[in-house]
Design a protein around this motif. Structure first.
Motif, PDB file in Angstrom:
ATOM      1  N   GLU A   1      35.862  40.607  46.007  1.00  0.00           N
ATOM      2  CA  GLU A   1      36.097  40.990  44.615  1.00  0.00           C
ATOM      3  C   GLU A   1      34.815  40.872  43.795  1.00  0.00           C
ATOM      4  OE1 GLU A   1      37.878  42.418  41.230  1.00  0.00           O
ATOM      5  OE2 GLU A   1      38.522  42.535  43.310  1.00  0.00           O
TER       6      GLU A   1
ATOM      7  N   ARG B   1      32.658  43.753  44.669  1.00  0.00           N
ATOM      8  CA  ARG B   1      33.216  44.965  44.045  1.00  0.00           C
ATOM      9  C   ARG B   1      32.820  45.035  42.567  1.00  0.00           C
ATOM     10  NH1 ARG B   1      37.842  45.467  41.267  1.00  0.00           N
ATOM     11  NH2 ARG B   1      38.741  47.527  41.110  1.00  0.00           N
ATOM     12  N   GLN B   2      32.917  43.909  41.881  1.00  0.00           N
ATOM     13  CA  GLN B   2      32.561  43.869  40.465  1.00  0.00           C
ATOM     14  C   GLN B   2      31.072  44.153  40.261  1.00  0.00           C
ATOM     15  OE1 GLN B   2      34.567  43.727  37.870  1.00  0.00           O
ATOM     16  NE2 GLN B   2      36.343  43.631  39.216  1.00  0.00           N
TER      17      GLN B   2
END
Length: 56
Positions: A22, A25-26
């Protein structure tokens, strides 16, 4: 009890991997947004040089 502890460790490892995915991804989304070219700049009409050649 050892099996239970191993299962907790595996769950924790999966949670860490999910958090890392995550975060990656950010970072990718933030980089893409920083490099984004506004649509107004990409849709600007530019003169076509082929037409100029015929008019010379």
């Amino acid at each position: 009890m050892t099996a239970r502890r191993g299962s907790d460790h595996d769950d924790r490892g999966e949670q860490i991997q999910a958090a890392e995915r995550e975060a990656a991804r950010q970072r990718i989304l933030a980089q893409a947004e920083a490099e984004r070219i506004p649509a107004e700049e990409t849709t600007r009409a530019l003169p076509d040089r082929r037409w100029r050649r015929g008019q010379q």
